[in-house]
Scaffold this motif. Structure first.
Motif, PDB file in Angstrom:
ATOM      1  N   TRP A  81      -1.260  -4.963   9.819  1.00 20.26           N
ATOM      2  CA  TRP A  81      -0.964  -4.221   8.559  1.00 20.26           C
ATOM      3  C   TRP A  81       0.974  -3.223   9.079  1.00 20.26           C
ATOM      4  O   TRP A  81       0.264  -2.417  10.058  1.00 20.26           O
ATOM      5  CB  TRP A  81      -1.150  -2.922   7.774  1.00 20.26           C
ATOM      6  N   VAL A 116      -3.546   0.641  -3.302  1.00 23.84           N
ATOM      7  CA  VAL A 116      -3.486  -0.596  -3.747  1.00 23.84           C
ATOM      8  C   VAL A 116      -3.210  -1.752  -4.127  1.00 23.84           C
ATOM      9  O   VAL A 116      -3.598  -1.900  -5.479  1.00 23.84           O
ATOM     10  CB  VAL A 116      -4.905  -1.943  -2.618  1.00 23.84           C
ATOM     11  N   TYR A 117      -1.768  -3.134  -4.161  1.00 21.61           N
ATOM     12  CA  TYR A 117      -1.077  -3.791  -4.659  1.00 21.61           C
ATOM     13  C   TYR A 117      -1.425  -4.694  -4.334  1.00 21.61           C
ATOM     14  O   TYR A 117      -1.541  -4.550  -3.011  1.00 21.61           O
ATOM     15  CB  TYR A 117      -0.017  -3.578  -4.967  1.00 21.61           C
ATOM     16  N   SER A 118      -2.352  -6.156  -5.337  1.00 26.92           N
ATOM     17  CA  SER A 118      -1.920  -7.299  -4.512  1.00 26.92           C
ATOM     18  C   SER A 118      -2.104  -7.983  -5.450  1.00 26.92           C
ATOM     19  O   SER A 118      -2.415  -8.064  -6.645  1.00 26.92           O
ATOM     20  CB  SER A 118      -3.944  -7.296  -4.222  1.00 26.92           C
ATOM     21  N   SER A 161       2.786  -2.719   4.192  1.00 30.70           N
ATOM     22  CA  SER A 161       2.284  -4.060   3.472  1.00 30.70           C
ATOM     23  C   SER A 161       1.785  -4.697   4.672  1.00 30.70           C
ATOM     24  O   SER A 161       1.267  -4.859   6.127  1.00 30.70           O
ATOM     25  CB  SER A 161       3.724  -4.878   3.478  1.00 30.70           C
ATOM     26  N   CYS A 174       4.616   3.926   3.457  1.00 29.76           N
ATOM     27  CA  CYS A 174       4.509   2.315   2.337  1.00 29.76           C
ATOM     28  C   CYS A 174       3.479   1.503   3.336  1.00 29.76           C
ATOM     29  O   CYS A 174       4.482   1.453   4.562  1.00 29.76           O
ATOM     30  CB  CYS A 174       5.690   1.741   1.875  1.00 29.76           C
ATOM     31  N   LEU A 216      -5.331   6.740   2.211  1.00 32.67           N
ATOM     32  CA  LEU A 216      -4.913   5.186   1.094  1.00 32.67           C
ATOM     33  C   LEU A 216      -4.589   6.397   0.056  1.00 32.67           C
ATOM     34  O   LEU A 216      -5.804   6.988  -0.275  1.00 32.67           O
ATOM     35  CB  LEU A 216      -6.024   4.232   1.441  1.00 32.67           C
ATOM     36  N   TYR A 247       0.691  -1.150  -0.085  1.00 31.45           N
ATOM     37  CA  TYR A 247       0.487  -0.022   0.270  1.00 31.45           C
ATOM     38  C   TYR A 247       0.849   1.052  -0.201  1.00 31.45           C
ATOM     39  O   TYR A 247       1.746   1.288   0.701  1.00 31.45           O
ATOM     40  CB  TYR A 247      -0.815  -0.549   1.230  1.00 31.45           C
ATOM     41  N   TRP A 248       0.292   2.293  -0.609  1.00 32.69           N
ATOM     42  CA  TRP A 248       1.247   3.482  -0.287  1.00 32.69           C
ATOM     43  C   TRP A 248      -0.347   4.815   0.364  1.00 32.69           C
ATOM     44  O   TRP A 248      -1.538   4.594  -0.233  1.00 32.69           O
ATOM     45  CB  TRP A 248       1.317   4.320  -1.914  1.00 32.69           C
ATOM     46  N   TYR A 249       0.210   5.179   1.302  1.00 30.25           N
ATOM     47  CA  TYR A 249      -0.011   6.172   2.200  1.00 30.25           C
ATOM     48  C   TYR A 249       0.052   7.512   2.273  1.00 30.25           C
ATOM     49  O   TYR A 249       1.406   7.895   2.426  1.00 30.25           O
ATOM     50  CB  TYR A 249      -0.782   5.095   3.501  1.00 30.25           C
TER      51      TYR A 249
END
Lengths: 111, 110
Positions: free
Chosen positions: B99, B48-50, B93, B91, B45, B33-35
């Motif tokens: 998290w 989101v990468y999954s 994960s 960042c 947020l 994730y990037w916040y």
């Protein structure tokens, strides 16, 4: 109504006090509950992680979750000046889904 | 190893510059994730990468461009930013144990 509410503080307590931090939420689908500590200009540090209702203890920290009341708490025993930070609750409905932070509570523990 | 690392720690850039933020984790997490965090506010947020695919883009302006080269790395490319984009970029994960956040990059846009 915000999805997650938290008393913003600031909260000031003397060293050695028991601190109670609380969050309420509205989404009954939340299953995972977390507490983070964030020092100024640093990233959030995961303190406690619980699934569903119940209590979890780790050293001076105890997390409680009451899903029936949609209420979570973090207790800090024998608080220390090094505990001075912003505490953020966070929660999620399922793995990786709808992860939401509370607004955070600023805590100061005075020597 | 429960660490998420981010580089650089601090970044100052002009509005015409192009720069990149980097994030790395070796915990085997498949969600990253990037916040963005402004002062005295909780993190917000951005992406989101999954499993290395972009799954959520929270209506972030196109001057922010995320990239996930592999399961351990996450980049955020920055171009033509505005002064109001100055913030702490975090960042994270995640797995079933929670998290985990990196220390952040403090970005200042002049």
């Amino acid at each position: 109504q915000k999805e997650v509410e938290q008393d913003p503080g600031p909260l000031s307590v003397p060293e050695g006090a028991i601190v109670s931090l609380n969050c309420t939420y509205s989404n009954s689908a939340f299953q995972y509950f977390m507490w983070y500590r964030q020092y100024s200009r640093k990233g959030p540090e995961l303190l406690m992680y619980t699934y569903s209702s119940g209590n979890k203890e780790d050293g001076r920290f105890t997390a409680q979750v009451d899903k029936s009341s949609k209420y979570i708490s973090l207790f800090i025993r024998d608080s220390q000046p090094s505990d001075s930070a912003t505490y953020l609750c966070a929660m999620s409905d399922n793995y990786g889904q709808n992860f939401v932070f509370g607004p955070g509570t600023r805590l100061s523990v005075l020597p | 190893d429960t660490e998420v690392t981010q580089t650089p720690k601090h970044l100052v850039m002009g509005m015409t510059n192009k720069k990149s933020l980097k994030c790395e984790q070796h915990m085997g997490h498949r969600a990253m994730y990037w916040y963005k965090q402004k002062a005295k506010k909780p993190p917000e947020l951005m992406f989101v990468y999954s499993y290395e695919k972009l799954s959520i883009n929270e209506s972030v302006p196109s001057r922010f461009s995320p990239e996930c080269p592999n399961s351990s790395l996450l980049n955020l490319h920055l171009h033509a930013l505005q002064p109001e984009d100055s913030a702490l970029y975090l960042c994270a994960s995640s797995n079933r144990l929670g998290w985990f956040f990196g220390p952040g990059t403090r970005l200042t846009v002049l």
